[in-house]
Design an enzyme around this catalytic site. Structure first.
Site, short mmCIF file in Angstrom:
data_model
loop_
_atom_site.label_atom_id
_atom_site.label_comp_id
_atom_site.label_asym_id
_atom_site.label_seq_id
_atom_site.Cartn_x
_atom_site.Cartn_y
_atom_site.Cartn_z
N GLY A 12 0.60 -1.14 0.20
CA GLY A 12 -0.23 0.06 0.09
C GLY A 12 0.93 1.33 -0.20
N SER A 13 1.93 1.26 -0.52
CA SER A 13 2.84 2.59 -0.49
C SER A 13 2.16 3.54 -1.59
CB SER A 13 4.19 2.24 -1.18
OG SER A 13 4.40 1.87 -2.51
N ASN A 14 1.57 3.45 -2.45
CA ASN A 14 0.82 4.31 -3.20
C ASN A 14 -0.57 4.67 -2.40
OD1 ASN A 14 1.95 4.81 -6.08
ND2 ASN A 14 1.89 2.46 -6.04
N ARG A 65 -15.94 -14.76 -9.34
CA ARG A 65 -15.35 -13.39 -9.02
C ARG A 65 -16.59 -12.34 -8.88
NH1 ARG A 65 -10.43 -12.13 -11.02
NH2 ARG A 65 -9.54 -13.99 -12.24
N MET A 90 -4.67 -6.52 -6.92
CA MET A 90 -4.11 -7.52 -8.14
C MET A 90 -5.07 -8.63 -8.29
SD MET A 90 -1.24 -6.16 -8.51
CE MET A 90 -0.37 -7.06 -9.25
N ILE A 92 -8.59 -8.94 -10.96
CA ILE A 92 -9.07 -8.60 -12.35
C ILE A 92 -10.81 -8.37 -11.69
CG2 ILE A 92 -9.90 -9.64 -14.52
CD1 ILE A 92 -7.10 -10.81 -14.66
N ASN A 107 -6.76 3.64 -11.92
CA ASN A 107 -5.78 2.45 -11.67
C ASN A 107 -4.31 2.98 -11.88
OD1 ASN A 107 -4.43 -0.17 -10.98
ND2 ASN A 107 -4.44 -0.48 -13.20
N HIS A 109 -0.64 1.65 -13.03
CA HIS A 109 0.27 0.51 -13.62
C HIS A 109 1.65 0.84 -13.83
CE1 HIS A 109 0.09 -3.20 -15.67
NE2 HIS A 109 1.13 -2.79 -16.63
N SER A 136 1.80 4.61 -15.35
CA SER A 136 0.57 5.28 -16.01
C SER A 136 -0.43 5.15 -14.97
CB SER A 136 0.15 4.20 -17.26
OG SER A 136 1.07 4.35 -18.08
N THR A 141 -11.33 0.72 -17.56
CA THR A 141 -12.50 0.15 -18.59
C THR A 141 -12.54 -1.48 -18.39
OG1 THR A 141 -10.79 0.01 -20.32
CG2 THR A 141 -12.32 2.05 -19.99
N ASP A 145 -6.08 -3.21 -17.78
CA ASP A 145 -4.89 -1.98 -18.14
C ASP A 145 -5.13 -1.41 -19.28
OD1 ASP A 145 -3.96 -2.95 -15.59
OD2 ASP A 145 -2.37 -4.43 -16.62
N GLU A 174 5.71 6.66 -9.12
CA GLU A 174 4.26 6.39 -8.77
C GLU A 174 3.71 7.26 -7.73
OE1 GLU A 174 3.02 2.10 -8.81
OE2 GLU A 174 4.86 1.65 -9.83
C1 GAR Z 1 2.58 -0.72 -7.57
O1 GAR Z 1 4.00 -0.67 -8.17
C2 GAR Z 1 1.43 -0.56 -8.50
O2 GAR Z 1 1.91 0.22 -9.79
C3 GAR Z 1 1.43 -2.28 -9.05
O3 GAR Z 1 1.67 -2.88 -7.95
C4 GAR Z 1 2.58 -2.03 -7.01
C5 GAR Z 1 1.56 -2.02 -5.77
O4 GAR Z 1 2.56 -1.35 -4.88
N1 GAR Z 1 0.29 -2.57 -9.55
C6 GAR Z 1 0.08 -3.23 -10.58
O5 GAR Z 1 0.76 -3.91 -11.02
C7 GAR Z 1 -1.55 -3.30 -11.01
N2 GAR Z 1 -1.50 -4.34 -12.08
P1 GAR Z 1 2.09 -0.48 -3.41
O6 GAR Z 1 1.11 -1.57 -2.81
O7 GAR Z 1 3.26 -0.27 -2.63
O8 GAR Z 1 1.52 0.51 -3.80
#
Ligand code: GAR
Length: 195
Positions: A12-14, A65, A90, A92, A107, A109, A136, A141, A145, A174
């Site tokens: 969860g750093s983002n 799902r 992560m 779909i 999102n 990516h 990005s 949609t 991605d 990011e």
């Molecule tokens: C990030 O690099 C994000 O871009 C990627 O997972 C990481 C999560 O890091 N996302 C994907 O690959 C989505 N398909 P975080 O949990 O530290 O934010």
């Protein structure tokens, strides 16, 4: 004030960067951090930032799902989000789920889309001999991605880069890009930005 829910699967750093950005004159506030993995490290980080959390384990639902998403929608809809941010989420999502949040789900990516949708983006960029890598932020949609790009940030691929070293440099980008895009998106600005 826009209400923002964030979906995570990992550290969860983002998410932390998004939450920390939403203070002061920012036009949005975090209302929920939810994860499909009850052990996701980001849940504790969100709680430490005083953001309500929810965990809906996808595993008991197996391949169903839609059933997982029905369970996820309970805490999500209760939080009444205006904007949904996927931040290292992560799973779909089904078209039905995506359509419910169409035009208000973002999102991040770790590639310069449309290059390298899916997994192992950094290894693929290195293997292809790309001069640049990056990340990005796009509107979600039903296609994985895909969707209109709201912002990108790029870094040179250095000689000797490994997937891990490149991932670390991209992750730092990011952390700048996603808050910048969200802040603009929350006031209706969707013109693409490039960092
Ligand atoms: C990030 O690099 C994000 O871009 C990627 O997972 C990481 C999560 O890091 N996302 C994907 O690959 C989505 N398909 P975080 O949990 O530290 O934010």
């Amino acid at each position: 004030m826009k209400r923002v829910a964030i979906l995570i699967s990992g550290g969860g750093s983002n998410m932390v960067r998004l939450v920390e950005s939403m203070t002061g004159d920012h036009p949005a506030r975090p209302v929920l951090v939810a994860s499909n993995d009850p052990a996701a490290g980001g849940l504790a980080r969100a709680a430490a930032l005083s953001v309500p959390t929810a965990a809906v384990d996808h595993k008991p639902f197996g391949p169903d799902r839609a059933a997982f998403e029905t369970a996820l929608l309970q805490p999500l809809l209760a939080a009444e989000p205006d904007i949904l941010c996927l931040a290292g989420f992560m799973r779909i999502l089904t078209p039905a789920f995506v359509e419910r949040f169409e035009g208000r789900m973002l999102n991040i990516h770790p590639s310069l889309l449309p290059a390298y949708p899916g997994l192992h983006t950094h290894a693929r960029a290195i293997a292809a001999g790309d001069a640049f890598a990056g990340c990005s932020v796009h509107l979600v949609t039903p296609k994985l991605d895909d969707g209109p790009i709201l912002g990108q940030a790029r870094v040179p691929v250095e000689p000797g880069d490994t997937a891990d070293s490149l991932a670390a440099r991209v992750l730092a980008l990011e952390h700048r890009l996603y808050p910048a895009v969200l802040r603009r998106f929350a006031v209706g600005k969707t013109a693409r930005i490039d960092l």
